[in-house]
Design a protein around this motif. Structure first.
Motif, PDB file in Angstrom:
ATOM      1  N   ASN A  83      12.250  -1.699  -5.587  1.00 55.62           N
ATOM      2  CA  ASN A  83      11.616  -2.940  -5.168  1.00 55.62           C
ATOM      3  C   ASN A  83      12.364  -3.550  -3.989  1.00 55.62           C
ATOM      4  O   ASN A  83      13.588  -3.455  -3.887  1.00 55.62           O
ATOM      5  N   LYS A  99       0.007   2.444  -4.573  1.00 58.15           N
ATOM      6  CA  LYS A  99      -0.204   1.112  -4.010  1.00 58.15           C
ATOM      7  C   LYS A  99       0.872   0.135  -4.484  1.00 58.15           C
ATOM      8  O   LYS A  99       1.272  -0.768  -3.753  1.00 58.15           O
ATOM      9  N   VAL A 100       1.340   0.325  -5.719  1.00 55.34           N
ATOM     10  CA  VAL A 100       2.370  -0.564  -6.276  1.00 55.34           C
ATOM     11  C   VAL A 100       3.670  -0.430  -5.489  1.00 55.34           C
ATOM     12  O   VAL A 100       4.313  -1.431  -5.142  1.00 55.34           O
ATOM     13  N   LYS A 102       4.055   0.583  -2.420  1.00 55.34           N
ATOM     14  CA  LYS A 102       3.876   0.045  -1.070  1.00 55.34           C
ATOM     15  C   LYS A 102       3.779  -1.480  -1.078  1.00 55.34           C
ATOM     16  O   LYS A 102       4.204  -2.137  -0.124  1.00 55.34           O
ATOM     17  N   LYS A 103       3.285  -2.039  -2.162  1.00 54.28           N
ATOM     18  CA  LYS A 103       3.189  -3.499  -2.273  1.00 54.28           C
ATOM     19  C   LYS A 103       4.566  -4.122  -2.478  1.00 54.28           C
ATOM     20  O   LYS A 103       4.857  -5.206  -1.941  1.00 54.28           O
ATOM     21  N   ASN A 104       5.415  -3.425  -3.239  1.00 54.45           N
ATOM     22  CA  ASN A 104       6.720  -3.992  -3.617  1.00 54.45           C
ATOM     23  C   ASN A 104       7.848  -3.638  -2.644  1.00 54.45           C
ATOM     24  O   ASN A 104       8.987  -4.053  -2.843  1.00 54.45           O
ATOM     25  N   ARG A 106       8.905  -2.348   1.728  1.00 56.02           N
ATOM     26  CA  ARG A 106       8.504  -2.221   3.124  1.00 56.02           C
ATOM     27  C   ARG A 106       8.602  -0.742   3.486  1.00 56.02           C
ATOM     28  O   ARG A 106       9.707  -0.196   3.585  1.00 56.02           O
TER      29      ARG A 106
END
Length: 360
Positions: A83, A99-100, A102-104, A106
């Motif tokens: 993260n 997606k998780v 990439k969301k959490n 950079r």
């Protein structure tokens, strides 16, 4: 600079051109002081020949969030327990981050595209699944690396929706293990052709055997995997006693074969790059190949390129090699200097540095 490389390809094949590519790149990643690297790999040991040559420390291996690994894992998005990190992700064979992740974090994703063999020659479910995965990986990538201009053209032909993508051409290299051995310098009594690599239909192995069968003077040495029953029957019917299968050949042994062969016969109808041609040029071995796909891009003005697969073209090539062997070899040495794994790696490293600046 933080880089995470997915090593999935070493679980998918025991050897092959893509494995060569990643062994050469990863070997160089491992000695870069300015690159903090981690590798995603399944738990059990791989049988891949090239993976065994890599000295990756255990503390540089990161596991996926799920401990399960099976054949379908090659198609699964990757979950990592990380993260708020900045890193580059580069998969060795078309996997993408979830997606998780990439969301959490950079993240910048990079994909290397080697060829479009499936798009050209496969059909049915096998083709659909591969093309879906490749298309998804290209779509997710911030930078797409193609190993030749021909591969880039194919990409834009099959997936024109990606024409606005950042697509870079970074040519493959050739190992330093290939070079001319003066004491094994070719003599006129050397009489075998060399066939290197896969014998899939588009590689035109049957043409190779038929070409050798024309003359009692030449034999054939085959570097590759186990022969199928059909291939053995075909060889014994057309060139009985004049063929030899060479399996599990090291680079050193292959270099000797290049140095002592009359020529490499490489009549493939399609290549993303064509590494054996560069190996042959670097080792001082003339080659006969088909003038198509990436071959003229790699061959330059060296060797002999047939316009069509027919015996008259093959015989013309043999005549030219007999009459200007040293001239052909010298052109090959010049052309081979355009390709090196160090050059390939440095170009990839520059791409890493460029995209990583966008994360910090």
């Amino acid at each position: 600079m933080n880089v995470i490389v997915d090593l999935i390809v070493f679980s998918l094949q025991k050897s092959g051109g893509v494995s060569v590519y990643w062994q050469e790149i990863i070997n160089r990643i491992l000695i870069q002081s300015d690159c903090k690297h981690l590798f995603i790999e399944k738990n059990d040991k791989t049988e891949n020949f090239f993976r065994k040559e890599l000295k990756i420390q255990e503390n540089h291996i990161v596991k996926e969030k799920t401990g399960l690994f099976n054949y379908l894992s090659r198609y699964r998005e990757i979950n990592l327990e990380t993260n708020n990190k900045s890193f580059i992700f580069h998969s060795s064979y078309y996997r993408t981050l979830s997606k998780v992740v990439k969301k959490n974090n950079r993240v910048k994703e990079i994909v290397t595209v080697h060829d479009f063999t499936y798009e050209h020659y496969s059909r049915g479910l096998k083709k659909w699944v591969h093309c879906y995965q490749k298309k998804k990986a290209i779509g997710a990538a911030d930078v797409v690396i193609c190993i030749s201009e021909n591969t880039k053209r194919d990409l834009l032909h099959f997936y024109p929706q990606f024409s606005n993508k950042d697509i870079r051409v970074v040519h493959n290299g050739v190992s330093l293990d290939y070079f001319r051995i003066q004491e094994l310098e070719y003599e006129n009594n050397s009489s075998f052709f060399l066939f290197v690599g896969s014998r899939a239909d588009y590689k035109n192995f049957d043409f190779t055997v038929k070409a050798i069968a024309q003359s009692k003077k030449y034999s054939l040495k085959i570097v590759g995997g186990n022969l199928r029953d059909r291939e053995i029957l075909f060889l014994n019917d057309l060139i009985p006693g004049r063929w030899e299968l060479c399996m599990n050949v090291s680079n050193e042994e292959l270099n000797i074969l290049y140095n002592t062969a009359f020529a490499l016969l490489y009549p493939s109808s399609y290549e993303g790059f064509g590494i054996p041609i560069v190996e042959a040029m670097k080792a001082g071995c003339p080659f006969i190949a088909l003038n198509c796909s990436s071959i003229p891009e790699v061959a330059g003005n060296a060797g002999f390129l047939m316009e069509t697969l027919d015996m008259s073209s093959f015989n013309e090539a043999v005549f030219c090699i007999k009459n200007d062997r040293e001239g052909i070899i010298k052109k090959g040495f010049v052309q081979a200097k355009k390709f090196s794994w160090e050059k390939c790696y440095q170009e990839i490293l520059e791409i890493y540095k460029e995209v990583y600046k966008q994360l910090i």
